[in-house]
Scaffold this motif. Sequence first.
Motif, short mmCIF file in Angstrom:
data_model
loop_
_atom_site.label_atom_id
_atom_site.label_comp_id
_atom_site.label_asym_id
_atom_site.label_seq_id
_atom_site.Cartn_x
_atom_site.Cartn_y
_atom_site.Cartn_z
N LEU A 6 9.37 1.64 13.46
CA LEU A 6 9.82 2.95 12.98
C LEU A 6 11.08 2.82 12.13
CD1 LEU A 6 9.16 5.10 16.15
CD2 LEU A 6 7.90 5.16 14.01
N LEU A 7 12.00 1.94 12.51
CA LEU A 7 13.21 1.75 11.72
C LEU A 7 12.88 1.21 10.33
CD1 LEU A 7 15.65 0.25 14.40
CD2 LEU A 7 15.90 2.44 13.23
N GLU A 8 11.99 0.24 10.27
CA GLU A 8 11.60 -0.33 8.98
C GLU A 8 10.86 0.70 8.14
OE1 GLU A 8 11.03 -3.42 6.03
OE2 GLU A 8 12.50 -2.87 7.56
N TYR A 9 9.98 1.45 8.76
CA TYR A 9 9.22 2.47 8.03
C TYR A 9 10.16 3.52 7.44
CZ TYR A 9 5.79 6.10 7.02
OH TYR A 9 5.03 7.03 6.38
N VAL A 10 11.08 4.02 8.24
CA VAL A 10 12.01 5.05 7.77
C VAL A 10 12.93 4.51 6.70
CG1 VAL A 10 13.95 6.52 8.47
CG2 VAL A 10 11.90 6.40 9.90
N ARG A 11 13.36 3.27 6.84
CA ARG A 11 14.24 2.66 5.84
C ARG A 11 13.58 2.64 4.47
NH1 ARG A 11 15.30 -2.02 3.24
NH2 ARG A 11 13.45 -3.04 4.10
N ILE A 12 12.31 2.22 4.41
CA ILE A 12 11.60 2.17 3.14
C ILE A 12 11.41 3.57 2.57
CG2 ILE A 12 9.40 1.57 2.04
CD1 ILE A 12 10.99 -0.88 2.66
N GLN A 13 11.04 4.53 3.42
CA GLN A 13 10.85 5.90 2.95
C GLN A 13 12.13 6.47 2.34
OE1 GLN A 13 7.37 5.75 3.00
NE2 GLN A 13 7.54 7.93 3.36
N ARG A 14 13.27 6.14 2.94
CA ARG A 14 14.54 6.67 2.44
C ARG A 14 14.89 6.06 1.08
NH1 ARG A 14 18.17 6.73 8.05
NH2 ARG A 14 17.41 8.77 8.79
N ARG A 18 15.62 8.36 -2.25
CA ARG A 18 16.80 8.26 -3.10
C ARG A 18 16.41 8.03 -4.55
NH1 ARG A 18 18.93 5.39 1.41
NH2 ARG A 18 18.48 3.37 0.43
N LEU A 19 15.41 7.18 -4.78
CA LEU A 19 14.95 6.94 -6.14
C LEU A 19 14.43 8.22 -6.79
CD1 LEU A 19 13.05 3.54 -5.75
CD2 LEU A 19 15.03 3.94 -7.23
N ALA A 20 13.74 9.04 -6.00
CA ALA A 20 13.16 10.27 -6.53
C ALA A 20 14.24 11.25 -6.99
CB ALA A 20 12.27 10.93 -5.48
N LYS A 160 4.17 10.35 1.34
CA LYS A 160 5.02 11.09 2.27
C LYS A 160 4.15 11.81 3.30
CE LYS A 160 6.81 13.31 -1.25
NZ LYS A 160 6.36 12.52 -2.39
N GLY A 161 4.74 12.08 4.46
CA GLY A 161 4.03 12.83 5.50
C GLY A 161 3.85 12.00 6.76
N PHE A 162 3.98 12.65 7.91
CA PHE A 162 3.86 11.95 9.19
C PHE A 162 2.46 11.38 9.40
CE2 PHE A 162 3.22 11.67 13.79
CZ PHE A 162 4.30 10.86 14.12
N TRP A 163 1.44 11.97 8.74
CA TRP A 163 0.07 11.49 8.89
C TRP A 163 -0.07 10.02 8.51
CZ3 TRP A 163 -2.14 9.41 4.62
CH2 TRP A 163 -1.59 9.76 3.38
N ARG A 164 0.86 9.51 7.69
CA ARG A 164 0.79 8.12 7.23
C ARG A 164 1.18 7.11 8.31
NH1 ARG A 164 1.24 6.49 2.31
NH2 ARG A 164 2.79 4.94 2.96
#
Length: 263
Positions: A6-14, A18-20, A160-164
Amino acid sequence: MTANFLLEYVRIQRIYARLARKDLSNRQAREVVEQGFSVVDDWYDSDTVAAMRAAVPEVSTLAVEPQSPSVRSLHDASSMAAFAPFFEDSRIRDVVETIMGARAERVRDWAQVRLADGPRGAFDEFFHIDSFKHRIKAFLYLTDVGHDDGTLVVVPNSTKGFWRVPLAHELYSVERRSAASWDTEKASYDAISGRIENHFAGCLTHYRAELLMRRRKLSPVPLRGKAGTLVIWDSRCLHKHIPSAMNRRVMLEAVFACAGAYG
């Protein structure tokens, strides 16, 4: 699900969030971040494309891909001089580094043929994600690619989305239970390819995909193009390939990942 995942997943999403928010000057990079893909016609002149197409070896000499039996590939294609304009293209490198930073490295360099008369039912005919990590792919079409020519279909705004999370965790679990050391791209690819139960990690059934599209109001986009078209895209997006029915799809493929974060 483990805390490490979860930490790795959230880190990548963030990172992508930021890029967006940035006004990226590189148009292709901006399109990849905003919608998941960028398509550019006539990336190379027709003579260069024709020379590349002529350099692709006979299908009988190419490797059968275990996960996609209708695909034949020449690995390490960057060693062939005719393909150098693509694999050494600084413009593609700039797109990738704008998104992924200086740690980005090319981890795959294939020439590829998708057969019209090949086996059916492979994982890539189902909507799936390749990874939840940084992973940018560049395809250069060496033949015209229409609806029945092995078209890549990408779902915009599907990063994006928790379904992923369950799909991403399936891929993470393959890595965790693998006996292979995932120190290289080849090790990660071999670990997935070596066991058929791993092939469909990160995939949706057709039924689940249809429900998801309706509920999330997602609309798949087929990325067609003439020979010479460049498609550069984020393979964290949901995507699939429509099976070739009429013609062979011939292309070059470069895949980029962050050093030490393969698979």
